[in-house]
Design a protein around this motif. Structure first.
Motif, PDB file in Angstrom:
ATOM      1  N   VAL A 132       0.814  -1.278   0.130  1.00  0.00           N
ATOM      2  CA  VAL A 132      -0.058  -0.121   0.055  1.00  0.00           C
ATOM      3  C   VAL A 132       0.856   1.208  -0.093  1.00  0.00           C
ATOM      4  CG1 VAL A 132      -1.689   1.273   1.303  1.00  0.00           C
ATOM      5  CG2 VAL A 132      -1.826  -1.069   1.008  1.00  0.00           C
ATOM      6  N   PHE A 158       2.620   2.152  -3.457  1.00  0.00           N
ATOM      7  CA  PHE A 158       1.495   2.780  -4.317  1.00  0.00           C
ATOM      8  C   PHE A 158       1.167   4.191  -3.867  1.00  0.00           C
ATOM      9  CE2 PHE A 158       0.666  -1.766  -5.812  1.00  0.00           C
ATOM     10  CZ  PHE A 158       0.830  -1.513  -7.346  1.00  0.00           C
ATOM     11  N   ARG A 159       1.006   4.528  -2.696  1.00  0.00           N
ATOM     12  CA  ARG A 159       0.660   5.720  -2.240  1.00  0.00           C
ATOM     13  C   ARG A 159       1.782   6.730  -2.460  1.00  0.00           C
ATOM     14  NH1 ARG A 159       0.770   8.686   2.802  1.00  0.00           N
ATOM     15  NH2 ARG A 159      -1.346   9.789   3.175  1.00  0.00           N
ATOM     16  N   GLU A 191       1.806   7.699  -6.162  1.00  0.00           N
ATOM     17  CA  GLU A 191       0.783   8.494  -6.342  1.00  0.00           C
ATOM     18  C   GLU A 191       1.440   9.771  -6.081  1.00  0.00           C
ATOM     19  OE1 GLU A 191      -2.842  10.450  -6.953  1.00  0.00           O
ATOM     20  OE2 GLU A 191      -2.157   8.668  -7.705  1.00  0.00           O
ATOM     21  N   MET A 240      -5.847   1.018  -5.281  1.00  0.00           N
ATOM     22  CA  MET A 240      -4.586   1.701  -5.799  1.00  0.00           C
ATOM     23  C   MET A 240      -4.292   1.153  -7.037  1.00  0.00           C
ATOM     24  SD  MET A 240      -2.952   2.707  -1.855  1.00  0.00           S
ATOM     25  CE  MET A 240      -1.834   4.166  -2.490  1.00  0.00           C
ATOM     26  N   LYS A 292      -6.437   2.493  -9.495  1.00  0.00           N
ATOM     27  CA  LYS A 292      -6.176   3.852 -10.010  1.00  0.00           C
ATOM     28  C   LYS A 292      -4.839   4.107 -10.743  1.00  0.00           C
ATOM     29  CE  LYS A 292      -6.816   8.382  -7.624  1.00  0.00           C
ATOM     30  NZ  LYS A 292      -5.582   9.199  -8.191  1.00  0.00           N
ATOM     31  N   TYR A 293      -4.201   3.151 -10.462  1.00  0.00           N
ATOM     32  CA  TYR A 293      -2.782   3.121 -11.122  1.00  0.00           C
ATOM     33  C   TYR A 293      -2.887   2.884 -12.615  1.00  0.00           C
ATOM     34  CZ  TYR A 293       2.463   2.703 -10.781  1.00  0.00           C
ATOM     35  OH  TYR A 293       3.896   3.015 -11.070  1.00  0.00           O
ATOM     36  N   ASP A 312     -11.062   3.278  -1.266  1.00  0.00           N
ATOM     37  CA  ASP A 312     -10.708   4.338  -1.634  1.00  0.00           C
ATOM     38  C   ASP A 312     -10.139   5.206  -0.375  1.00  0.00           C
ATOM     39  OD1 ASP A 312     -12.087   4.208  -4.155  1.00  0.00           O
ATOM     40  OD2 ASP A 312     -13.869   4.309  -3.093  1.00  0.00           O
ATOM     41  N   ALA A 330      -7.122   5.257   0.296  1.00  0.00           N
ATOM     42  CA  ALA A 330      -5.944   6.042   0.063  1.00  0.00           C
ATOM     43  C   ALA A 330      -6.223   7.482  -0.614  1.00  0.00           C
ATOM     44  CB  ALA A 330      -5.073   5.267  -0.973  1.00  0.00           C
TER      45      ALA A 330
END
Length: 495
Positions: free
Chosen positions: A149, A152-153, A156, A273, A276-277, A417, A419
């Motif tokens: 997590v 990916f955060r 972003e 995530m 969204k990536y 959601d 994140a």
């Protein structure tokens, strides 16, 4: 090197004939049965122990479901290794910290081996019924999910990373076939193999196990049971005053429940995530990876449901179902990342030499050889985006902003959601809030279920447990399908 480590680990796994439930991809489930040894007296703090370890004069009997789960485990490891290989393809731009998290899962797998063997060798129970060992092993899974997590955060936060070929620089296993990523994978597999070897050694010497863990009893609480209500308070208030059920001795403590609940929440966050990536990288194949992760979330639900019913024999089929979903989920992840890697220019030319030779062997049936040649030894990229040698993420870069919306921005956010909702928090604040949510949910589950009858009703338990798994899984599938059709659709946002 990696293959040798895997074979070494598998050899030790074959020693462990029985398996006890754990809860994630490639999770080992059990322990070898040791030779009987005389029971030694245990002197403990009476407030912490419900009873001394049982005599090992009679081996721990395994149910058919546990035997089936044990048979499925070796089948789940190869697809996960394949997933790691394709995920490591450098042009996928998988965030390095997330890739490290996926690889760290091998440490969790290896760590579960000695834990499961110790539970059987010392206490004569499955790992799920020994809280302190159970929580310790599952803690490695929480580390795995948090790394995924947070990776990916951070990607972003650094949006330029998604446009750089070196973003996933921790890879190489699916790129040139070498590099640090391959070495890191070998190191982690080796560490898992060493843990498996330790488990085999423990199985061979129960006396050593007892010497190591003799100071803890079968129901000693994980982390001292911090957060648990005093047993006397539960009895006087929940049972005597409010008419609730007494808590069985193998009930999970609050810290162990937190580990389980947080793993489910973190995996959902990771799914969101990854979804969204796809917008960030411009490659829709990332959404296929989210779909590939879905069976593994259902596997985790199986584990939590099993504990919700206090690991009762009436819901023992959940052990086999969880193992099947783990095996199936690892396969879907491998397929999804294969499609992702191919869309980003991966071809069979990047395979290690031994793999090319195996795929091209004249000992294979013609149809099998042809299928392998078509799937792996591609002379060029597949039809569609990337077929001209341009990776799909580059081919779709111009359109990537058009679908950048998310359900969290459009309407009611779900766990996946979080994140987005907590995007302004620091990493420490983000993790702290995830753990706070998990703590509240764990406390509610642990003590709330004492006021209902279904966890204690063996007649209805199998059907009720099936509903606990089928309904969330169906809602999860409906949510991602609705977002596939319309990114602005938040009908299932709360799920």
């Amino acid at each position: 090197m990696i293959l040798r480590c895997i074979l070494f680990l598998s050899a030790w796994i074959s020693v462990a004939k029985g398996f006890a439930p754990l809860h994630h991809p490639s999770t080992l489930q059990g322990a070898a049965i040791p030779k009987p040894v005389p029971q030694k007296p245990f002197v403990r703090d009476a407030n912490r122990l419900s009873k001394a370890p049982p005599s090992r004069s009679r081996p721990l009997a395994l149910s058919p479901a546990e035997n089936l789960a044990g048979a499925l485990f070796p089948l789940s490891l190869p697809p996960y290794i394949a997933f790691l290989y394709f995920a490591s393809h450098e042009k996928n731009k998988l965030p390095p910290l997330s890739l490290a998290g996926f690889k760290f899962l091998l440490v969790f797998v290896g760590g579960s081996i000695p834990a499961a063997i110790a539970a059987s060798a010392v206490y004569g129970v499955s790992l799920a019924d020994c809280d302190w060992l159970h929580g310790t092993a599952e803690g490695l899974l929480t580390i795995t999910n948090l790394l995924i997590v947070l990776g990916f955060r951070r990607a972003e936060d650094n949006k330029e990373c998604a446009s750089e070929e070196t973003c996933g620089g921790g890879g190489g296993g699916g790129g040139s076939g070498g590099g640090g990523g391959s070495e890191a994978t070998a190191a982690l597999v080796g560490l898992a193999a060493l843990a498996g070897a330790a488990g085999g050694a423990l199985a061979a010497s129960p006396e050593a196990v007892e010497a190591l863990f003799g100071g803890l009893a079968v129901h000693s609480p994980f982390l001292g049971g911090v957060g648990d209500l005093p047993p006397s308070l539960v009895t006087s208030v929940v049972v005597d005053t409010l008419g609730g059920h007494p808590e069985p001795p193998n009930a999970l403590t609050v810290p162990t429940w937190v580990i389980h609940v947080s793993s489910l929440v973190e995996w959902l966050v990771a799914m969101g995530m990854v979804w969204k990536y796809a917008d960030q990288t411009g490659n829709e194949k990332w959404r296929g990876v989210t779909w590939g992760m879905l069976p593994l979330h259902s596997s985790g639900i199986c584990a939590c449901t099993y504990h919700l019913f206090y690991n009762a024999p009436s819901v023992g089929y959940l052990v086999a179902l969880q193992a099947f979903l783990t095996c199936f989920g690892n396969a879907t992840l491998a397929i999804a990342t294969y499609r992702l890697a191919v869309s980003e220019g991966w071809t069979g030319a990047l395979l290690p030499g031994w793999a090319k030779e195996a795929a091209a062997s004249d000992k294979l049936p013609p149809r099998v050889a042809g299928a392998l040649a078509a799937a792996l030894l591609l002379p060029a990229g597949p039809a569609g985006p990337g077929s001209s040698g341009t990776p799909a993420s580059e081919a779709a870069a111009a359109a990537s902003g058009a679908k950048a919306g998310s359900s969290a921005e459009a309407g009611s956010p779900g766990f996946e959601d979080l994140a987005v909702v907590l995007a302004e928090d620091s990493d420490l604040g983000f993790v702290g809030k995830l753990l706070a949510i998990s703590l509240l949910a764990s406390f509610a589950v642990k003590y709330g279920e004492l006021f209902v009858d279904f966890p204690f009703d063996s007649a209805t338990a199998p059907a009720t447990a099936a509903a606990f798994i089928a309904v969330p899984t169906a809602l999860n599938m409906a949510k991602w399908y609705s977002r596939s059709v319309d990114p602005e659709n938040d009908t299932f946002g709360m799920f």
